[in-house]
Every structure is written in C-alpha cells, then in structure tokens.
Design a protein around this motif. Structure first.
Motif, PDB file in Angstrom:
ATOM      1  N   ASP A  42       0.831  -1.209   0.000  1.00 32.80           N
ATOM      2  CA  ASP A  42       0.000   0.000   0.000  1.00 32.80           C
ATOM      3  C   ASP A  42       0.863   1.256   0.000  1.00 32.80           C
ATOM      4  O   ASP A  42       0.542   2.244  -0.673  1.00 32.80           O
ATOM      5  N   THR A  43       1.963   1.226   0.771  1.00 26.07           N
ATOM      6  CA  THR A  43       2.845   2.388   0.817  1.00 26.07           C
ATOM      7  C   THR A  43       3.493   2.640  -0.534  1.00 26.07           C
ATOM      8  O   THR A  43       3.574   3.781  -1.007  1.00 26.07           O
ATOM      9  N   VAL A  44       3.951   1.592  -1.195  1.00 17.38           N
ATOM     10  CA  VAL A  44       4.588   1.747  -2.505  1.00 17.38           C
ATOM     11  C   VAL A  44       3.584   2.226  -3.537  1.00 17.38           C
ATOM     12  O   VAL A  44       3.895   3.091  -4.374  1.00 17.38           O
ATOM     13  N   LEU A  45       2.364   1.712  -3.505  1.00 20.14           N
ATOM     14  CA  LEU A  45       1.340   2.168  -4.448  1.00 20.14           C
ATOM     15  C   LEU A  45       1.009   3.637  -4.236  1.00 20.14           C
ATOM     16  O   LEU A  45       0.831   4.399  -5.191  1.00 20.14           O
ATOM     17  N   GLY A  46       0.916   4.058  -2.971  1.00 22.62           N
ATOM     18  CA  GLY A  46       0.685   5.468  -2.694  1.00 22.62           C
ATOM     19  C   GLY A  46       1.834   6.342  -3.162  1.00 22.62           C
ATOM     20  O   GLY A  46       1.632   7.442  -3.693  1.00 22.62           O
ATOM     21  N   PHE A  47       3.065   5.853  -2.977  1.00 23.70           N
ATOM     22  CA  PHE A  47       4.241   6.589  -3.446  1.00 23.70           C
ATOM     23  C   PHE A  47       4.224   6.711  -4.967  1.00 23.70           C
ATOM     24  O   PHE A  47       4.561   7.761  -5.528  1.00 23.70           O
ATOM     25  N   ALA A  48       3.815   5.644  -5.651  1.00 25.59           N
ATOM     26  CA  ALA A  48       3.743   5.690  -7.121  1.00 25.59           C
ATOM     27  C   ALA A  48       2.719   6.714  -7.584  1.00 25.59           C
ATOM     28  O   ALA A  48       2.939   7.423  -8.572  1.00 25.59           O
ATOM     29  N   ARG A  49       1.594   6.826  -6.876  1.00 20.80           N
ATOM     30  CA  ARG A  49       0.609   7.845  -7.234  1.00 20.80           C
ATOM     31  C   ARG A  49       1.184   9.244  -7.059  1.00 20.80           C
ATOM     32  O   ARG A  49       0.973  10.135  -7.886  1.00 20.80           O
ATOM     33  N   THR A  50       1.928   9.437  -5.979  1.00 19.67           N
ATOM     34  CA  THR A  50       2.559  10.738  -5.759  1.00 19.67           C
ATOM     35  C   THR A  50       3.556  11.051  -6.867  1.00 19.67           C
ATOM     36  O   THR A  50       3.637  12.189  -7.348  1.00 19.67           O
ATOM     37  N   ALA A  66      14.444   7.882   8.187  1.00 15.13           N
ATOM     38  CA  ALA A  66      13.038   8.281   8.108  1.00 15.13           C
ATOM     39  C   ALA A  66      12.149   7.060   8.191  1.00 15.13           C
ATOM     40  O   ALA A  66      12.421   6.049   7.564  1.00 15.13           O
ATOM     41  N   PRO A  67      11.048   7.111   8.938  1.00 21.01           N
ATOM     42  CA  PRO A  67      10.119   5.985   8.980  1.00 21.01           C
ATOM     43  C   PRO A  67       9.416   5.824   7.651  1.00 21.01           C
ATOM     44  O   PRO A  67       9.144   6.796   6.959  1.00 21.01           O
ATOM     45  N   LEU A  68       9.090   4.585   7.312  1.00 25.86           N
ATOM     46  CA  LEU A  68       8.470   4.309   6.029  1.00 25.86           C
ATOM     47  C   LEU A  68       6.958   4.313   6.134  1.00 25.86           C
ATOM     48  O   LEU A  68       6.271   3.425   5.664  1.00 25.86           O
ATOM     49  N   ASP A  69       6.411   5.314   6.788  1.00 25.16           N
ATOM     50  CA  ASP A  69       4.975   5.497   6.816  1.00 25.16           C
ATOM     51  C   ASP A  69       4.635   6.685   5.942  1.00 25.16           C
ATOM     52  O   ASP A  69       5.412   7.633   5.831  1.00 25.16           O
ATOM     53  N   ALA A  70       3.459   6.628   5.313  1.00 23.43           N
ATOM     54  CA  ALA A  70       3.071   7.740   4.458  1.00 23.43           C
ATOM     55  C   ALA A  70       3.037   9.011   5.278  1.00 23.43           C
ATOM     56  O   ALA A  70       2.279   9.135   6.226  1.00 23.43           O
ATOM     57  N   GLY A  71       3.869   9.977   4.943  1.00 22.30           N
ATOM     58  CA  GLY A  71       4.016  11.166   5.745  1.00 22.30           C
ATOM     59  C   GLY A  71       3.255  12.342   5.199  1.00 22.30           C
ATOM     60  O   GLY A  71       2.657  12.311   4.140  1.00 22.30           O
ATOM     61  N   THR A  72       3.303  13.428   5.972  1.00 22.81           N
ATOM     62  CA  THR A  72       2.652  14.665   5.572  1.00 22.81           C
ATOM     63  C   THR A  72       3.646  15.713   5.147  1.00 22.81           C
ATOM     64  O   THR A  72       3.265  16.763   4.655  1.00 22.81           O
ATOM     65  N   GLY A  73       4.947  15.455   5.364  1.00 23.09           N
ATOM     66  CA  GLY A  73       5.945  16.427   4.977  1.00 23.09           C
ATOM     67  C   GLY A  73       6.185  17.477   6.016  1.00 23.09           C
ATOM     68  O   GLY A  73       6.925  18.438   5.775  1.00 23.09           O
ATOM     69  N   GLU A  74       5.577  17.388   7.204  1.00 22.40           N
ATOM     70  CA  GLU A  74       5.752  18.411   8.234  1.00 22.40           C
ATOM     71  C   GLU A  74       7.152  18.327   8.836  1.00 22.40           C
ATOM     72  O   GLU A  74       7.721  17.259   9.029  1.00 22.40           O
TER      73      GLU A  74
END
Length: 376
Positions: free
Chosen positions: A15-23, A102-110
């Motif tokens: 799921d994390t990789v798929l979200g990263f690909a969308r970004t 950095a943790p490999l959780d989908a982040g917010t960039g804060e």
C-alpha cells in the motif's frame, strides 16, 4: 523482506509503494505498473526499514531518465517525510545514504526544511484524503481536484483467449511455416517456427444510472466511463439508463473530458429523471445485448437500485443479462457507507444475477472497480 504480501506487514509495504507511485505520477514521473512491480520485487530482497534501500530501489526502478531524478527526490521526501538524499561525490563507489533515518509510513511532509517540500507534501496528503472522500460531499474545488486524479487513472482491460493462433517466438510448432522455412534452407529443418493464441481485450459495457437519486454520483461515474472509453475505444460501450436508454459512447470518445461530458449531457434526455431499470434493461438487451454487445462482455451496472417499475421484470432481465454476459458487476455508491444493506426492491431483484457487488462513491472505489473489471 521477512514477511510476504499476504501478511499485514507485506500489505502495508504494498500500500505504501502504491501510494508513493501515485505521488510520483502527480509529480510528473511516469511510474508505470510494471515499474512499480519491479520496485516491489526489489524490496522483497531488501530491508524495507532502511530508508536508503527503499530510496535506491525506487530510483532504479521507477525513474526512466535523468529528467525524473529531481522529481523523484522531491516526491520521496514528501511521501516518506525524510530529508532529501545527499548527492554522492564523484569518487564515491557506493550509493549515498539518507541523512536521517526516516520511517516508512506515508508522511505529511511536516517539519521539512526544503522550501519546495511543503507544497508537494500537502498535495500528496490532500490527494490521499480526497481519494477516500465520498464524491457526493465534495466542494467545487475538490471536484476540480478529483478531475485531475481521474486523468491519471489507467484502467486495465479484461482479456479473453483468442481462437486464432498467430506467429510467436514460443508456443506450439507451426508445421506449414516450418516446412516453408525448410524449403528456403534447401530442405533442411534448421529452425522450428511457433505459433500461439494471444489474448484479446474483452468488451466492457457500462450502464450508468442518471436518475435523480444518482445525480450526486453521475458526473464521477461518467468521468470513469470516459477514462475507460479513451483507454479502449474499440471494446468499450457506454449507455445511460433512467426512464430510457441512451448510447453515449460516441460522445465520450472526445479527448477532453469536460467536452465529452458536455456532449454526453446534451445527448441524455432523461437526466435527473425517474428510474425504470427493468424496462430500460429490457430495451438494452432487445436492441443491443441480444445482438452481440453483451455477449461474452463484462457488463457494469452503476445504480443505487431504486426501481419505480416492476421489480419482477428487473429480476427477469438481470437473469437474462447474466446468461448472455461473461460477468455482471453492480456498482452502488451507497455500498461504501458504513452499515449499508441492499434492502431496496431493485437491489434485492438484481443481486442473485450479480457476480461482483462493489462501491462507487470515491476515487479509491473507482480504482478498486477498475481492478474488478480487469480480473472479471
């Protein structure tokens, strides 16, 4: 990677990789499905908790050229909430490591210091939130954002086996071609020629309810239909249903989605009208389905199931549709709501003939629908 895709940790990584690909796609990097699959394969041999390993696995698989590198770095920083990797000195023989773990959780960039990071991070976070929002409750600005997300959706087509076998590098031996090749070589069989049946796209038919109860979702459903038609114009048909049947395939073939939907709206005489699913479905089967449009096709009915006509007629026509088609998919936007049960007369009549019952209320639901159609 210790855990496989079937475990909870494996699913989190996917799921994390798929979200990263969308970004990445939002940032302008064409992270195609085969490249994403290559990244997942690489991560299967690496430590997914090591940021540098994830960074280089993605960079080597998702980037197609030098122009993608800066965008990749910015997207990686935004999605994983890390810092931009330091460039390696010319003499370095090993890849540079990230400055911070950095943790490999989908982040917010804060908390990032780069001036261009907050905008990309906020956009990635907004995209992820918007993907799961019910389209009926979106503001005008959010709907405009959703249109851009639809432009990135590339639905895969369901495939069917073909009877005709064509020349191929592998497969069964083609006797005639092998003999002709031997005659050209002086009668000596120096090479076996092969052939095999290559799968062909299966027809997809979308029946979209444009009655009054479906008004909040009709625009999004037609945009999904436009994406499907543009992806496979030769094997996709679109009809609207309400109090009458209207074919809008030709209008949705226009390249620009706004122009296509405007043309489709002008062609639909019963927009926001009543619902007579049984009668309209019978008209579709009599005029189109029985003659071949629905035969062996994946038929997708997009409706909330509110039937003002005879529910018995709908049950009869759905059974008829099921016999003709390869698979029937029913998309109900209300299915995505917590506690929903298909209690309306129309849904009770239709469900016995439905192969896949899915939601259609959000961008994430449309992405899931695309996968259901591709594997139906």
């Amino acid at each position: 990677m210790a855990d496989g895709p079937g475990t909870a940790e494996g699913r989190d990584v996917v799921d994390t990789v798929l979200g990263f690909a969308r970004t990445l796609r939002h940032a302008g990097v064409a992270a195609s499905p085969d490249r994403v699959e290559a990244m997942l394969g690489a991560l299967g041999h690496l430590d997914v908790l090591a940021p540098s390993a994830v960074y280089w696995a993605g960079r080597l698989t998702l980037c197609s050229g030098p122009d993608d590198l800066d965008r990749y770095d910015a997207a990686f920083l935004a999605w994983f909430s890390g810092r931009r990797p330091r460039p390696a000195p010319p003499s370095a023989q090993v890849p540079p490591r990230l400055a911070a773990s950095a943790p490999l959780d989908a982040g917010t960039g804060e908390g990032d210091d780069d001036t261009d990071t907050p905008d990309l991070a906020a956009r990635a976070s907004a995209d992820e939130v918007l993907r799961h929002r019910d389209v009926a409750g979106l503001t005008d600005a959010e709907r405009a954002h959703l249109r851009r997300l639809f432009a990135l959706l590339v639905p895969a087509a369901p495939m069917r086996p073909a009877r005709r076998r064509r020349p191929a590098a592998h497969g069964g031996v083609h006797p005639a071609r092998t003999v002709r090749r031997a005659l050209r070589d002086g009668g000596e069989i120096s090479r076996l020629m092969h052939r095999r049946a290559r799968p062909r796209p299966r027809r997809v038919v979308l029946l979209i309810d444009v009655s009054g109860s479906m008004t909040p979702y009709a625009d999004a459903l037609l945009r999904f239909a436009h994406v499907a038609v543009r992806a496979r114009p030769g094997s996709t048909e679109v009809f609207t249903i309400g109090t009458r049947l209207t074919r809008v395939t030709r209008e949705l073939r226009l390249r620009d989605p706004d122009r296509a939907l405007a043309a489709g709206g002008q062609a639909i005489p019963d927009w926001s009208g009543g619902t007579r699913l049984g009668e309209v479905l019978k008209a579709f089967l009599d005029r189109w389905g029985q003659r071949g449009t629905a035969r062996g096709a994946v038929v997708v009915v997009c409706s909330d199931g509110w039937e003002r006509g005879d529910a018995g007629l709908l049950r009869e026509q759905m059974a008829r549709l099921r016999r003709l088609s390869h698979a029937v998919v029913w998309v109900n936007p209300h299915k995505g709501r917590t506690g929903y049960e298909p209690l309306t007369g129309g849904m009770q009549a239709a469900l016995p003939s439905v192969d896949h019952f899915v939601a259609g209320h959000s961008m994430a639901a449309f992405e899931e629908l695309s996968g259901v159609i591709a594997h139906a």
